[in-house]
Design an enzyme around this catalytic site. Structure first.
Site, PDB file in Angstrom:
ATOM      1  CG  HIS A  50      43.073 -38.428  25.333  1.00  0.00           C
ATOM      2  ND1 HIS A  50      42.735 -38.081  26.452  1.00  0.00           N
ATOM      3  CD2 HIS A  50      42.438 -39.596  24.857  1.00  0.00           C
ATOM      4  CE1 HIS A  50      41.710 -39.016  26.996  1.00  0.00           C
ATOM      5  NE2 HIS A  50      41.533 -39.874  25.924  1.00  0.00           N
ATOM      6  CB  CYS A  51      46.008 -37.544  19.431  1.00  0.00           C
ATOM      7  SG  CYS A  51      46.955 -37.226  18.225  1.00  0.00           S
TER       8      CYS A  51
ATOM      9  CB  CYS B 101      48.117 -42.408  16.988  1.00  0.00           C
ATOM     10  SG  CYS B 101      47.763 -40.815  18.138  1.00  0.00           S
TER      11      CYS B 101
ATOM     12  CB  CYS C  99      44.000 -38.053  15.728  1.00  0.00           C
ATOM     13  SG  CYS C  99      44.708 -39.785  16.429  1.00  0.00           S
TER      14      CYS C  99
ATOM     15  CB  CYS D 175      47.625 -38.766  13.532  1.00  0.00           C
ATOM     16  SG  CYS D 175      48.245 -38.955  15.112  1.00  0.00           S
TER      17      CYS D 175
ATOM     18  CG  HIS E  95      43.102 -44.791  25.894  1.00  0.00           C
ATOM     19  ND1 HIS E  95      44.167 -43.653  25.724  1.00  0.00           N
ATOM     20  CD2 HIS E  95      41.724 -43.906  25.817  1.00  0.00           C
ATOM     21  CE1 HIS E  95      43.157 -42.484  25.605  1.00  0.00           C
ATOM     22  NE2 HIS E  95      42.126 -42.835  25.811  1.00  0.00           N
TER      23      HIS E  95
ATOM     24  CD  GLU F 215      37.951 -45.483  25.716  1.00  0.00           C
ATOM     25  OE1 GLU F 215      38.959 -45.836  26.460  1.00  0.00           O
ATOM     26  OE2 GLU F 215      37.442 -44.411  25.788  1.00  0.00           O
TER      27      GLU F 215
END
Ligand SMILES: [Zn+2]
Ligand SMILES: [Zn+2]
Length: 182
Positions: free
Chosen positions: A135-136, A163, A141, A160, A129, A126
């Site tokens: 989202h990945c 990200c 991840c 990852c 975000h 969260e």
């Protein structure tokens, strides 16, 4: 928020301070009540959007860059039976709902280590975000979307490279221990 033991929140804050190498993590120990009117008695759940608004007010009043509320309640969002958490993407505001992270919710015995692992994964997710990540697709991840608790357990507590690179653009340095190596 609710009756989440402060020891769990303090533990989580220590892990987040490890994960975000250049961040200062502070615990605000005041116990908040879920917002009035957010509870749907027919569902036995709170409307997540209203809880998130409360978290946004908290961020404003404290002046922090990002606020994470740990709420020991069950919450839903329109169109979803439940949510493990929610964030304002790129807005520095996040909430994690802990009721469905507890093994007890699924009729199992308490398991502190498992519970804390889930709490940390959802907080990293969260907050990701909140710092602007979507989202990945990488299956392990931490930014992978989780539909249920089995999927929470299946992903890692690491970001990852992609990200982590996006977090760096947002000014967040992820510690090596919280990076996927492949
Ligand atoms: Zn998500
Ligand atoms: Zn990723």
């Amino acid at each position: 928020m609710g009756d989440e033991p402060l020891a769990h929140v303090a533990w989580l804050a220590d892990r987040l301070a490890e994960a975000y190498a250049n961040a200062v993590v502070e615990v605000y120990s005041s116990v908040l009540s879920p917002p009035r009117g957010a509870y749907d008695p027919a569902r036995g759940q709170y409307l997540s959007e209203m809880v998130l608004d409360e978290a946004a007010r908290l961020r404003q009043s404290t002046g922090v860059d990002a606020a994470l509320v740990v709420a020991s309640i069950d919450a839903y969002s329109p169109g979803l039976n439940f949510v493990f958490g929610q964030a304002m993407v790129g807005g520095g505001v996040a909430v994690v709902y802990t009721r469905r992270l507890r093994p007890e919710f699924y009729g199992l015995g308490p398991d502190l280590a498992l519970y804390r692992e889930r709490l940390l994964k959802e907080a990293l997710h969260e907050l990701g975000h909140a710092f602007g990540l979507g989202h990945c697709a990488n299956p392990v991840c931490v930014m992978r979307f989780s539909n249920n608790i089995v999927e929470v357990d299946a992903k890692s507590m690491r970001y990852c490279r992609k990200c982590a690179a996006r977090l760096l653009e947002a000014g967040i340095v992820v510690a090596r221990k919280f990076l996927l190596t492949d």
